[in-house]
Design a protein around this motif. Structure first.
Motif, short mmCIF file in Angstrom:
data_model
loop_
_atom_site.label_atom_id
_atom_site.label_comp_id
_atom_site.label_asym_id
_atom_site.label_seq_id
_atom_site.Cartn_x
_atom_site.Cartn_y
_atom_site.Cartn_z
N SER A 192 -4.01 32.44 -12.92
CA SER A 192 -2.65 31.37 -12.73
C SER A 192 -1.36 31.71 -13.43
O SER A 192 -1.56 32.61 -14.95
N ASP A 193 -0.61 31.54 -12.83
CA ASP A 193 1.02 31.85 -13.67
C ASP A 193 1.36 32.52 -13.67
O ASP A 193 2.27 33.03 -14.81
N ALA A 194 1.03 33.74 -12.82
CA ALA A 194 1.77 34.86 -13.22
C ALA A 194 2.88 35.87 -12.79
O ALA A 194 3.55 35.05 -11.38
N PRO A 195 4.16 36.19 -13.29
CA PRO A 195 5.08 36.81 -12.71
C PRO A 195 4.89 37.48 -11.11
O PRO A 195 3.18 38.19 -11.00
N PHE A 196 5.28 37.30 -9.98
CA PHE A 196 4.77 37.26 -9.00
C PHE A 196 4.95 38.94 -8.27
O PHE A 196 3.33 38.67 -7.91
N GLU A 197 5.15 39.38 -8.85
CA GLU A 197 5.30 41.06 -8.55
C GLU A 197 3.60 41.99 -9.78
O GLU A 197 3.24 42.25 -9.05
N THR A 198 3.85 40.96 -10.72
CA THR A 198 2.12 41.30 -11.72
C THR A 198 1.60 40.70 -10.94
O THR A 198 0.20 41.89 -11.21
N ALA A 199 1.43 39.61 -10.97
CA ALA A 199 -0.01 39.37 -9.95
C ALA A 199 -0.07 40.08 -8.28
O ALA A 199 -1.25 40.00 -8.41
N LEU A 200 0.40 40.26 -7.01
CA LEU A 200 0.46 41.79 -6.50
C LEU A 200 -0.26 42.53 -7.02
O LEU A 200 -1.40 43.15 -6.53
N GLU A 201 -0.01 42.81 -8.04
CA GLU A 201 -0.38 44.18 -8.48
C GLU A 201 -1.95 43.86 -8.83
O GLU A 201 -2.65 44.86 -9.07
N LYS A 202 -2.28 43.33 -9.84
CA LYS A 202 -3.11 43.06 -10.64
C LYS A 202 -4.49 42.52 -9.17
O LYS A 202 -5.20 42.81 -9.01
N LEU A 203 -4.04 41.93 -8.11
CA LEU A 203 -4.53 41.12 -7.04
C LEU A 203 -5.01 43.01 -5.61
O LEU A 203 -6.30 42.62 -5.74
N ALA A 204 -3.70 43.49 -6.42
CA ALA A 204 -4.27 44.91 -5.69
C ALA A 204 -5.37 45.80 -6.70
O ALA A 204 -6.69 46.51 -6.15
N TYR A 205 -5.00 45.80 -7.85
CA TYR A 205 -6.07 46.38 -8.99
C TYR A 205 -7.15 45.92 -8.87
O TYR A 205 -8.59 46.74 -8.66
N ALA A 206 -7.05 44.23 -8.03
CA ALA A 206 -8.35 44.08 -8.92
C ALA A 206 -9.50 44.47 -7.27
O ALA A 206 -11.16 44.38 -7.63
N ASN A 207 -9.01 44.73 -6.25
CA ASN A 207 -9.74 45.29 -5.25
C ASN A 207 -9.50 46.42 -4.68
O ASN A 207 -9.58 46.65 -3.78
N ASP A 208 -9.47 47.84 -5.60
CA ASP A 208 -8.88 48.98 -5.29
C ASP A 208 -8.23 48.82 -3.98
O ASP A 208 -8.52 50.22 -2.94
N LEU A 209 -7.65 48.96 -4.11
CA LEU A 209 -5.83 49.02 -3.33
C LEU A 209 -4.67 49.17 -4.62
O LEU A 209 -4.39 49.06 -5.94
N LYS A 210 -3.49 49.96 -3.98
CA LYS A 210 -2.59 50.17 -3.83
C LYS A 210 -1.07 49.17 -3.86
O LYS A 210 -1.26 48.65 -2.38
#
Length: 652
Positions: A192-210
């Motif tokens: 929710s309302d995360a900085p754009f690049e941070t949100a993509l990094e955390k999306l990748a981290y949560a799904n075993d991606l980089k």
């Protein structure tokens, strides 16, 4: 009253059966079409087998992970068949066929992989059957973008990564790329309302991606490479580290306990290492493998190392590892040459031309540890140093020399010494004598210093004899009398105005003075048959000097700190015959600070000079009343105060 509900139940059952029928009908139709297609293919092949005996011949084919095109080519070649293969056939075949006819093999492939076989003469054309598929309505991706704050909100639960990337690109206007292999990967994340690049990094981290951000500001999702894992580093940020696998190089075993990770920051690959007691060779090889760097090892790298660094370039890692060892590296056309420092090809040379300093001072400033293994030669005519050794080491020394090679300011120091004398000197007495050329004359004011010649004295005696019965007589023509009664008061005297120039941090010296000598006589008696007396005369020197010693240090704000030493010595009075001359000495030492071109006054060097001398007729010059007639005396008392004015001027 109950009839209406019964009819409603019947209607509902009818609608449900209709829905089931609608869903089942396409499946049944599709099954019927597939069966009919296989029957037609088999019928065509059996009719062709009458003229093409290869279809009834048995085959022995065993292929593993072979493409459909390779499989069909092998079948056509082994049974002498004419088969045209659709280039779009890209599926893999994992079947083994033993003692089975080519006709049955083709029918099996048509059934299992949805193929159709059409005949043109004896040519069999194998193509993929385009089957109608039900239309799947894509699920709406729950994602929103706040442009003013550049924040992203997502609520994903098993959504397809390709659709997620498409939705984020559409709403944000920023490019998000997903490789083909990851388009159908299911992802889950709630932000929710995360900085754009941070949100993509955390999306990748949560799904075993980089996540990788390219130089053109495109975000790319990538799968973790072999040996990589996600973790939270010491800065509480998500990161990737690599658990190195054993390198199969000359039978080397697995490396020690260490982890390597990398990331790309502003287009540069950075490495993080956490190693304890790891062989240097293994660490270098795995680090090079991590960033896909090319290298050559020209010698065995021995020794172990313990290191923990975050986000440093590969060049800096090698420099740190090889610091203080016998090994070095050099980059040539993007390839790292690694080995012993003495190996030909790894030594580098660099000329360092000094602009502002002398090579004599610079070479002594290079630390001894840095010079180990580096040959340093001087070219005094060009004020140049030649460095020969390992490239990282000489680059470090060259950078260090450039930092030292700065313009050294020169300081011009003006020193003014003024003596303020407070005192007086009195000279009185009567002197008489005979001289061939003495004339009457002198001064009466401001002090009495008058000489009476023989003519004046005889005239005066003659006048006395006219009115008295006593005739005193006359003096000889060469006789004279001098009367003295003088008093001198001292004033200001400028002693010296030297100008000294020196480099910053160096000492400037000035010494001005005179030397007097006095005689020392030594008498030695040598006993023998005839006693001999040997007299030795030795002259001893006594110096009276003005010595100034100043060391200036210039600071960054044009302030000059000066360490000043002043030593003043003077001769006072006239010594007796063959006696040491009396001297007075004044010394001071001080540290002062002044601005550029400011005048500083130092005072208080005070000394007292006293002298008294006289001459006269023996015995008569000691009688109280008669000493004024038969003696000449001089007496001086002076108090001398020396004031020093110092003015520094910085010259660049």
């Amino acid at each position: 009253m109950n009839a209406l509900p019964v009819h409603k139940c019947a209607l509902a059952c009818l609608l449900f059966l209709s829905f089931i029928f609608i869903q089942i009908t396409p499946v049944c139709a599709q099954t019927q079409n597939s069966t009919e297609r296989i029957r037609l293919v088999e019928e065509r092949l059996r009719n062709l087998a009458i003229t093409v005996p290869g279809l009834n011949q048995k085959v022995q084919i065993s292929l593993s992970n072979a493409s459909a095109q390779e499989f069909l080519r092998a079948l056509a070649q082994s049974n002498n068949l004419n088969i045209n293969i659709d280039p779009n056939l890209s599926f893999k075949v994992f079947n083994n066929f033993t003692n089975e006819t080519a006709l049955n093999v083709l029918v099996f492939l048509a059934r299992e992989y949805g193929l159709d076989i059409n005949l043109i003469g004896s040519i069999m054309s194998v193509t993929r059957v385009l089957e109608s598929r039900p239309v799947i309505i894509p699920k709406d991706i729950n994602a929103s973008y706040n442009a003013p704050n550049n924040t992203l909100s997502v609520s994903l639960n098993g959504d397809t990564l390709g659709l997620v990337a498409k939705k984020i690109t559409t709403i944000s206007g920023k490019n998000v790329i997903v490789p083909f292999a990851l388009l159908n990967k299911k992802v889950t994340a709630f932000l929710s309302d995360a900085p754009f690049e941070t949100a993509l990094e955390k999306l990748a981290y949560a799904n075993d991606l980089k996540l990788v951000k390219t130089n053109d500001n495109v975000f790319v999702f990538e799968a973790l490479a072999d040996g990589e894992e996600l973790y939270i580093n010491s800065d509480k940020n998500t990161a990737i580290r690599r658990n190195p696998k054993p390198l199969n190089v000359a039978g080397n075993s697995a490396p020690g306990n260490f982890r390597i990770s990398n990331r790309i920051l502003q287009g540069q690959k950075l490495i993080s290492v956490d190693a304890v007691g790891v062989p240097i060779a293994d660490l270098v090889k795995n680090a090079a493998q991590e960033i896909n760097a090319s290298y050559f090892l020209y010698s065995d790298i021995k020794g172990n190392i313990t290191s923990r660094v975050n986000d440093i370039p590969f060049d800096n890692l090698l420099t740190s590892i090889f610091q203080g060892t016998e090994y070095t590296y050099r980059i040539e056309n993007g390839v790292y040459m690694i080995g012993d420092r003495k190996i030909e090809g790894l030594r580098a040379h660099k000329l360092v031309h000094l602009q502002n300093r002398s090579i004599d001072t610079i070479q002594n400033m290079i630390p001894a540890d840095w010079r180990r293994g580096v040959e340093i030669k001087e070219f005094r005519e060009q004020n140049t140093i030649l460095l020969s050794g390992s490239s990282p080491q000489i680059n470090e020394i060259a950078d260090y020399i450039k930092e030292l090679d700065k313009l050294v300011p020169m300081v011009l120091i003006e020193v003014t010494l003024i003596d303020i004398r407070k005192g007086h000197a009195v000279k009185t007495g009567i002197s008489a004598g005979v001289s061939d050329s003495v004339k009457t004359g002198g001064t009466l004011l401001p002090g009495l210093d008058y000489t009476f010649g023989a003519g004046s004295i005889n005239d005066f005696l003659g006048r006395l004899g006219k009115n008295n019965s006593i005739n005193i007589g006359r003096v000889t023509p060469n006789f004279y009398v001098r009367l003295s009664a003088l008093e001198n008061n001292s004033n200001v005297e400028i002693r010296s105005v030297p100008k000294l120039s020196t480099l910053n941090g160096h000492v400037a010296n000035l010494s001005i003075g005179s030397t007097r000598y006095y005689s020392t006589r030594t008498q030695n008696v040598i006993p023998s048959l005839t006693t001999q007396t040997v007299v030795t005369e030795q002259f001893t020197a006594v110096d009276a000097n003005l010595e100034i010693n100043i060391k200036p240090v210039v600071s960054g704000d044009d302030q000059v700190t000066m360490n000043i030493k002043v030593n003043i010595s003077d001769f006072i009075g006239d010594p007796p015959l063959n006696a040491p001359p009396p001297t007075s000495t004044s010394k001071f030492e001080s540290i002062i600070r002044a601005k550029n071109e400011d005048m500083i006054v130092l005072g208080g060097l005070e000394r007292t000079e006293s002298s008294e001398s006289g001459s006269g007729v023996p015995l008569l010059s000691r009688i109280f009343f008669l000493k004024w007639l038969f003696s000449s005396r001089s007496k001086a008392n002076n108090k001398v105060i020396t004031v020093v004015f110092i003015k520094p001027t910085i010259i660049y």
